[in-house]
Design a protein around this motif. Structure first.
Motif, short mmCIF file in Angstrom:
data_model
loop_
_atom_site.label_atom_id
_atom_site.label_comp_id
_atom_site.label_asym_id
_atom_site.label_seq_id
_atom_site.Cartn_x
_atom_site.Cartn_y
_atom_site.Cartn_z
N UNK A 104 1.73 -2.06 -3.48
CA UNK A 104 2.84 -1.13 -3.48
C UNK A 104 3.15 -0.49 -5.02
N UNK A 105 3.26 0.80 -4.78
CA UNK A 105 3.45 1.60 -6.33
C UNK A 105 4.96 1.96 -5.90
N UNK A 106 5.65 1.84 -6.84
CA UNK A 106 7.03 2.11 -6.97
C UNK A 106 7.37 2.98 -8.44
N UNK A 149 7.39 -17.24 -12.10
CA UNK A 149 6.14 -17.31 -11.58
C UNK A 149 5.79 -16.24 -10.73
N UNK A 150 6.56 -15.99 -9.92
CA UNK A 150 6.46 -14.59 -8.89
C UNK A 150 6.37 -13.60 -9.63
N UNK A 151 7.00 -13.18 -10.85
CA UNK A 151 6.99 -11.96 -11.44
C UNK A 151 5.69 -11.81 -12.24
N UNK A 152 5.15 -12.96 -12.77
CA UNK A 152 3.84 -12.90 -13.45
C UNK A 152 2.67 -12.59 -12.43
N UNK A 153 2.81 -13.27 -11.29
CA UNK A 153 1.66 -13.05 -10.25
C UNK A 153 1.73 -11.95 -9.30
N UNK A 154 3.00 -11.23 -9.12
CA UNK A 154 3.18 -10.29 -7.99
C UNK A 154 3.23 -9.06 -8.54
N UNK A 155 3.73 -8.96 -10.02
CA UNK A 155 4.28 -7.54 -10.21
C UNK A 155 3.47 -7.20 -11.57
N UNK A 156 3.19 -5.84 -11.61
CA UNK A 156 2.58 -5.15 -12.87
C UNK A 156 3.41 -4.00 -13.14
N UNK A 157 3.68 -4.15 -14.45
CA UNK A 157 4.80 -3.19 -15.03
C UNK A 157 3.95 -2.19 -15.92
N UNK A 158 4.19 -0.84 -15.92
CA UNK A 158 3.84 0.27 -16.53
C UNK A 158 4.92 1.03 -17.00
N UNK A 159 5.28 1.00 -18.47
CA UNK A 159 6.35 1.55 -18.92
C UNK A 159 6.11 2.70 -19.73
N UNK A 206 0.64 -1.23 -0.08
CA UNK A 206 -0.05 -0.03 -0.02
C UNK A 206 0.73 1.33 0.10
N UNK A 207 2.04 1.35 -0.03
CA UNK A 207 2.91 2.31 0.02
C UNK A 207 3.43 2.90 -1.35
N UNK A 208 3.40 4.13 -1.56
CA UNK A 208 3.80 4.78 -2.79
C UNK A 208 5.12 5.47 -2.71
N UNK A 209 6.35 4.90 -3.39
CA UNK A 209 7.63 5.24 -3.15
C UNK A 209 8.08 5.65 -4.59
N UNK A 231 0.49 -7.16 -6.70
CA UNK A 231 0.95 -6.75 -5.18
C UNK A 231 1.81 -5.57 -5.13
N UNK A 232 2.73 -5.51 -6.46
CA UNK A 232 3.69 -4.48 -6.61
C UNK A 232 3.43 -4.01 -8.26
N UNK A 233 3.24 -2.59 -8.27
CA UNK A 233 2.97 -1.78 -9.35
C UNK A 233 4.44 -1.20 -9.62
N UNK A 234 5.27 -1.51 -10.46
CA UNK A 234 6.50 -0.69 -10.87
C UNK A 234 6.26 0.20 -12.22
N UNK A 235 6.18 1.43 -11.93
CA UNK A 235 6.19 2.53 -13.14
C UNK A 235 7.32 2.92 -13.47
N UNK A 236 7.87 2.79 -14.70
CA UNK A 236 9.00 3.17 -15.37
C UNK A 236 8.69 4.37 -16.21
#
Length: 247
Positions: free
Chosen positions: A198-200, A82-92, A34-37, A165-170
């Motif tokens: 979590x949003x990074x 498997x963890x990458x596909x299930x736990x992470x969402x990538x926004x480029x 739930x944290x935005x970094x 569970x983790x959104x990674x925005x590049x």
């Protein structure tokens, strides 16, 4: 327990002339659900390398990465995938939409690798996610008929359809105008809050970084807290350093 934790992470690569290039130098970072970094830095400072390590696309040279209490170094390549596909969402920054597929088909694409109900309900789930990003009336539209902001919303829906569970925005707003970029970041904040993800955000845009609860600067591979500007000041780039500037 933190959702993810990097401790003294380094990343080095050997150049063709046999010299070592030290991209990351002892990065330590803890992020809770739930944290935005945000992490700011100029091009070439190691931001994308850090994101690749966080998203299990690359591995540290030294140091440790613990995800949800599990040391990543102990996982097999298959388990990391498997963890990458299930736990992470990538926004480029680049939307990377499939050109011959509708918005709906683009968003449903990650669910082709899902299991059980998620696979069989993939089109319904994709349609619901497009509705959440404000594109419920554009499900049958091809990418080249969408505006830049709409394309980014489709990319966001695609990244989030598996409820990561983790959104990674590049650099998520790098290809957008200021107003549309602000809307996109607001959308990411809202969805992350609703799902406790979590949003990074990795960015060079100080206005994007300012939206985060915690802000860091990455320079020469070293991660340090970004000092908040005093009240009445704004933060701007002065050379390669984010600096508080009086109005």
């Amino acid at each position: 327990m933190a959702l993810l934790e990097l401790t003294d992470v380094t990343r080095s690569v050997r150049l063709p002339d046999d010299r070592m290039l030290h991209v990351l130098r002892g990065v330590t970072l803890t992020v809770d659900a739930g944290e935005h970094v945000s992490v700011v830095g100029r091009s070439g400072t190691g931001k994308s390398t850090l994101l690749n390590i966080l998203g299990l696309l690359d591995a540290p040279t030294t140091g440790s990465y613990v995800l949800d209490g599990i040391p990543i170094g102990r996982l097999s390549a298959r388990a990391r995938s498997r963890r990458r596909g299930e736990d992470f969402g990538f926004v480029f920054q680049q939307f990377n939409l499939l050109p011959g597929r509708t918005a709906l088909e683009n968003v449903a694409a990650p669910l082709m690798y899902a299991r059980g109900r998620a696979f069989w309900r993939r089109m319904r789930l994709a349609e619901e996610m497009l509705g959440r990003v404000g594109l419920g009336d554009r499900v049958d539209t091809m990418p080249d008929k969408l505006s830049g902001g709409e394309q980014q919303r489709v990319a966001i829906a695609r990244a989030l359809v598996r409820r990561p569970r983790v959104i990674l925005a590049d650099e998520p707003t790098g290809a957008l105008d200021v107003e549309t970029g602000a809307e996109v970041m607001g959308l990411l904040d809202d969805i992350a809050a609703q799902t406790d993800a979590a949003l990074i955000a990795i960015t060079h845009d100080l206005s994007v970084a300012a939206r985060a609860q915690r802000r860091y600067r990455l320079a020469d591979g070293v991660l340090t807290p970004l000092v908040e500007a005093p009240v009445g000041h704004r933060t701007e780039w002065v050379g390669d350093v984010p600096t508080a500037v009086a109005p």
